[in-house]
Write an enzyme that holds these catalytic residues in place. Structure first.
Site, PDB file in Angstrom:
ATOM      1  N   ASP A   1       6.153  -1.888  -5.965  1.00 23.60           N
ATOM      2  CA  ASP A   1       6.135  -2.948  -4.953  1.00 23.60           C
ATOM      3  C   ASP A   1       7.472  -3.030  -4.209  1.00 23.60           C
ATOM      4  O   ASP A   1       8.521  -2.675  -4.757  1.00 23.60           O
ATOM      5  CB  ASP A   1       5.833  -4.283  -5.644  1.00 23.60           C
ATOM      6  CG  ASP A   1       5.448  -5.367  -4.656  1.00 23.60           C
ATOM      7  OD1 ASP A   1       5.066  -5.033  -3.514  1.00 23.60           O
ATOM      8  OD2 ASP A   1       5.525  -6.544  -5.017  1.00 23.60           O
TER       9      ASP A   1
ATOM     10  N   ASN B   1       8.049  -1.895  -0.840  1.00 22.71           N
ATOM     11  CA  ASN B   1       8.317  -0.937   0.248  1.00 22.71           C
ATOM     12  C   ASN B   1       8.448  -1.648   1.593  1.00 22.71           C
ATOM     13  O   ASN B   1       9.345  -1.364   2.380  1.00 22.71           O
ATOM     14  CB  ASN B   1       7.163   0.067   0.388  1.00 22.71           C
ATOM     15  CG  ASN B   1       7.043   0.978  -0.802  1.00 22.71           C
ATOM     16  OD1 ASN B   1       7.942   1.048  -1.617  1.00 22.71           O
ATOM     17  ND2 ASN B   1       5.932   1.676  -0.891  1.00 22.71           N
ATOM     18  N   GLY B   2       7.501  -2.561   1.847  1.00 20.29           N
ATOM     19  CA  GLY B   2       7.463  -3.254   3.146  1.00 20.29           C
ATOM     20  C   GLY B   2       8.723  -4.076   3.360  1.00 20.29           C
ATOM     21  O   GLY B   2       9.376  -3.996   4.408  1.00 20.29           O
ATOM     22  N   ARG B   3       9.077  -4.868   2.334  1.00 21.53           N
ATOM     23  CA  ARG B   3      10.266  -5.723   2.475  1.00 21.53           C
ATOM     24  C   ARG B   3      11.541  -4.890   2.555  1.00 21.53           C
ATOM     25  O   ARG B   3      12.483  -5.237   3.262  1.00 21.53           O
ATOM     26  CB  ARG B   3      10.349  -6.713   1.299  1.00 21.53           C
ATOM     27  CG  ARG B   3       9.452  -7.929   1.517  1.00 21.53           C
ATOM     28  CD  ARG B   3       9.264  -8.701   0.256  1.00 21.53           C
ATOM     29  NE  ARG B   3       8.399  -7.980  -0.676  1.00 21.53           N
ATOM     30  CZ  ARG B   3       8.318  -8.226  -1.978  1.00 21.53           C
ATOM     31  NH1 ARG B   3       9.067  -9.175  -2.510  1.00 21.53           N
ATOM     32  NH2 ARG B   3       7.491  -7.539  -2.731  1.00 21.53           N
TER      33      ARG B   3
ATOM     34  N   ARG C   1       7.229  -0.960   8.610  1.00 25.23           N
ATOM     35  CA  ARG C   1       6.801  -0.928   7.204  1.00 25.23           C
ATOM     36  C   ARG C   1       6.491   0.498   6.733  1.00 25.23           C
ATOM     37  O   ARG C   1       6.723   0.846   5.576  1.00 25.23           O
ATOM     38  CB  ARG C   1       5.572  -1.825   7.022  1.00 25.23           C
ATOM     39  CG  ARG C   1       5.885  -3.308   7.181  1.00 25.23           C
ATOM     40  CD  ARG C   1       4.621  -4.145   7.050  1.00 25.23           C
ATOM     41  NE  ARG C   1       3.983  -3.937   5.768  1.00 25.23           N
ATOM     42  CZ  ARG C   1       4.328  -4.570   4.633  1.00 25.23           C
ATOM     43  NH1 ARG C   1       5.302  -5.445   4.650  1.00 25.23           N
ATOM     44  NH2 ARG C   1       3.686  -4.332   3.513  1.00 25.23           N
TER      45      ARG C   1
ATOM     46  N   ASN D   1      -5.746  -3.175  -0.467  1.00 23.51           N
ATOM     47  CA  ASN D   1      -4.873  -2.630   0.591  1.00 23.51           C
ATOM     48  C   ASN D   1      -5.664  -2.142   1.807  1.00 23.51           C
ATOM     49  O   ASN D   1      -5.100  -1.994   2.896  1.00 23.51           O
ATOM     50  CB  ASN D   1      -3.999  -1.479   0.059  1.00 23.51           C
ATOM     51  CG  ASN D   1      -2.877  -1.924  -0.854  1.00 23.51           C
ATOM     52  OD1 ASN D   1      -2.417  -1.156  -1.701  1.00 23.51           O
ATOM     53  ND2 ASN D   1      -2.424  -3.165  -0.715  1.00 23.51           N
TER      54      ASN D   1
ATOM     55  N   ARG E   1      -5.141  -4.141   4.964  1.00 21.97           N
ATOM     56  CA  ARG E   1      -3.875  -4.154   5.722  1.00 21.97           C
ATOM     57  C   ARG E   1      -4.113  -3.642   7.141  1.00 21.97           C
ATOM     58  O   ARG E   1      -5.142  -3.016   7.422  1.00 21.97           O
ATOM     59  CB  ARG E   1      -2.845  -3.277   5.018  1.00 21.97           C
ATOM     60  CG  ARG E   1      -2.390  -3.908   3.720  1.00 21.97           C
ATOM     61  CD  ARG E   1      -1.109  -3.302   3.214  1.00 21.97           C
ATOM     62  NE  ARG E   1      -0.664  -4.035   2.032  1.00 21.97           N
ATOM     63  CZ  ARG E   1       0.530  -3.945   1.488  1.00 21.97           C
ATOM     64  NH1 ARG E   1       1.423  -3.127   2.003  1.00 21.97           N
ATOM     65  NH2 ARG E   1       0.855  -4.650   0.430  1.00 21.97           N
TER      66      ARG E   1
ATOM     67  N   ARG F   1       3.532 -10.378 -11.313  1.00 21.05           N
ATOM     68  CA  ARG F   1       2.069 -10.457 -11.459  1.00 21.05           C
ATOM     69  C   ARG F   1       1.497  -9.046 -11.562  1.00 21.05           C
ATOM     70  O   ARG F   1       2.172  -8.063 -11.254  1.00 21.05           O
ATOM     71  CB  ARG F   1       1.448 -11.223 -10.300  1.00 21.05           C
ATOM     72  CG  ARG F   1       1.863 -10.753  -8.925  1.00 21.05           C
ATOM     73  CD  ARG F   1       1.175 -11.542  -7.801  1.00 21.05           C
ATOM     74  NE  ARG F   1       1.683 -11.088  -6.520  1.00 21.05           N
ATOM     75  CZ  ARG F   1       2.650 -11.691  -5.829  1.00 21.05           C
ATOM     76  NH1 ARG F   1       3.221 -12.778  -6.278  1.00 21.05           N
ATOM     77  NH2 ARG F   1       3.062 -11.187  -4.678  1.00 21.05           N
TER      78      ARG F   1
ATOM     79  N   SER G   1      -1.569  -8.116 -10.044  1.00 21.91           N
ATOM     80  CA  SER G   1      -2.239  -7.729  -8.801  1.00 21.91           C
ATOM     81  C   SER G   1      -3.417  -6.776  -9.000  1.00 21.91           C
ATOM     82  O   SER G   1      -3.501  -5.740  -8.333  1.00 21.91           O
ATOM     83  CB  SER G   1      -1.228  -7.115  -7.817  1.00 21.91           C
ATOM     84  OG  SER G   1      -0.237  -8.051  -7.494  1.00 21.91           O
TER      85      SER G   1
HETATM   86  C1  FPP Z   1       3.487  -2.001  -2.250  1.00 18.91           C
HETATM   87  O1  FPP Z   1       4.586  -2.345  -1.440  1.00 18.91           O
HETATM   88  C2  FPP Z   1       3.219  -0.582  -2.122  1.00 18.91           C
HETATM   89  C3  FPP Z   1       2.088  -0.070  -1.612  1.00 18.91           C
HETATM   90  C4  FPP Z   1       0.975  -0.921  -1.126  1.00 18.91           C
HETATM   91  C5  FPP Z   1       1.875   1.371  -1.456  1.00 18.91           C
HETATM   92  C6  FPP Z   1       2.651   2.247  -2.394  1.00 18.91           C
HETATM   93  C7  FPP Z   1       2.678   3.598  -1.808  1.00 18.91           C
HETATM   94  C8  FPP Z   1       3.717   4.465  -1.889  1.00 18.91           C
HETATM   95  C9  FPP Z   1       4.913   4.220  -2.703  1.00 18.91           C
HETATM   96  C10 FPP Z   1       3.711   5.735  -1.120  1.00 18.91           C
HETATM   97  C11 FPP Z   1       2.462   6.545  -1.159  1.00 18.91           C
HETATM   98  C12 FPP Z   1       2.086   6.961  -2.531  1.00 18.91           C
HETATM   99  C13 FPP Z   1       2.129   8.232  -2.998  1.00 18.91           C
HETATM  100  C14 FPP Z   1       1.716   8.525  -4.401  1.00 18.91           C
HETATM  101  C15 FPP Z   1       2.560   9.370  -2.194  1.00 18.91           C
HETATM  102  P1  FPP Z   1       4.357  -3.378  -0.267  1.00 18.91           P
HETATM  103  O2  FPP Z   1       4.150  -2.624   0.990  1.00 18.91           O
HETATM  104  O3  FPP Z   1       3.279  -4.332  -0.614  1.00 18.91           O
HETATM  105  O4  FPP Z   1       5.739  -4.096  -0.222  1.00 18.91           O
HETATM  106  P2  FPP Z   1       6.002  -5.593   0.239  1.00 18.91           P
HETATM  107  O5  FPP Z   1       5.452  -6.472  -0.860  1.00 18.91           O
HETATM  108  O6  FPP Z   1       7.487  -5.634   0.306  1.00 18.91           O
HETATM  109  O7  FPP Z   1       5.354  -5.796   1.555  1.00 18.91           O
END
Ligand code: FPP
Length: 261
Positions: free
Chosen positions: A24, A26-28, A37, A72, A75, A204, A206
């Site tokens: 979790d 990546n987006g933030r 994002r 997801n 999204r 959590r 999720s």
């Molecule tokens: C949650 O972070 C992450 C995801 C929904 C996707 C995870 C995917 C990857 C790490 C890359 C692709 C995977 C592979 C195996 C190549 P979020 O975007 O919900 O973060 P946030 O809560 O900060 O918005």
């Protein structure tokens, strides 16, 4: 090419046999840097490469990554598209390394399961399925991607399969127990996770591995997934190694069970 893993500071036998990760933040991570994002997911993919390499070098048996949840799909189209492209790119670019390191790739989720919903685009599913098949006999480490995955959906599917088997006379209602449910999960032979780790400070599950995590240890790290370091991961693994797991027994019983041959 990512850097080599630092040495494991404890016996490999104290590693969890199965580490499952909610990647979790990546987006933030991206938003905090004024980036789209999708750039966070790209950095997250580099994180996947690093963590797979470290875990393989440390001798972990099973690593499961929550790559894309059933939810997801809701999204924005652009973000879903970026994640699909990254998945296809991951398979294309990591195929040689996965095979060279004797890693077995598996997928859990609705898409690759028999009679699945088939929501992954063919240009993601086909190379993924091919690598799953190509790596099926590898014995180095099992890397399982939870993709188009939801724990409730997995349990609802198991219930549906059970109902079908009972209705068809293949199973008696009194035979429906823990084993019968487990046999209808996406990967019944995959051991339950010993440790579920989540980055980004959220605490959590999720909808991740709801059945399988019944006795998992949980660990929550504050860093975003793209910035997880080997040292932070090792600290989490070390913390796991120090925990006493009792599986509903008393401490004395659990210690005796562990000592038994
Ligand atoms: C949650 O972070 C992450 C995801 C929904 C996707 C995870 C995917 C990857 C790490 C890359 C692709 C995977 C592979 C195996 C190549 P979020 O975007 O919900 O973060 P946030 O809560 O900060 O918005």
């Amino acid at each position: 090419m990512s850097a080599a893993a630092p040495p494991l500071p404890f016996e490999a036998s104290r590693l969890p046999a199965h580490l499952a990760v909610i990647m979790d933040g990546n987006g933030r991570w991206a938003e905090a840097r004024g980036l789209p994002r999708a750039a966070g997911h790209r950095a997250g993919t580099e994180g996947v490469n690093r963590v797979v390499r470290w875990c393989r070098e440390w001798g972990l048996r099973h690593l499961t990554l929550y790559a894309f949840s059933e939810q997801n799909w809701g999204r924005p189209e652009e973000e879903v598209g970026a994640l699909m492209s990254l998945l296809a790119e991951y398979v294309r670019e990591q195929r040689a390394e996965i095979l060279a390191r004797r890693i077995r790739l598996r997928v859990i989720g609705d898409d690759l399961a028999p009679n699945g919903a088939g929501r992954l685009p063919g240009w993601v599913r086909a190379p993924l399925r091919a690598l799953v098949e190509e790596s099926a006999r590898n014995e180095g480490m099992t890397l399982t991607l939870a993709l188009s995955y939801g724990g409730r959906e997995e349990l609802a599917r198991a219930a549906r399969l059970l109902a079908e088997d009972v209705a068809a006379g293949r199973l008696r209602p009194e035979e429906v127990g823990e084993g019968a449910v487990r046999a209808r999960l996406y990967a019944p032979d995959l051991p339950d996770p010993d440790l579920v780790l989540r980055t980004s400070g959220e605490r959590r599950l999720s909808n991740f591995l709801l059945w399988q995590s019944a006795y998992a240890e949980l660990c929550f790290l504050d860093c975003a997934w793209p910035e997880l370091t080997a040292e932070e991961l090792l600290a989490a693994l070390q913390q796991f190694a120090a925990r006493e797991r009792r599986f509903g027994l008393t401490g004395a019983q659990a210690r005796a069970a562990r000592a038994a041959p």
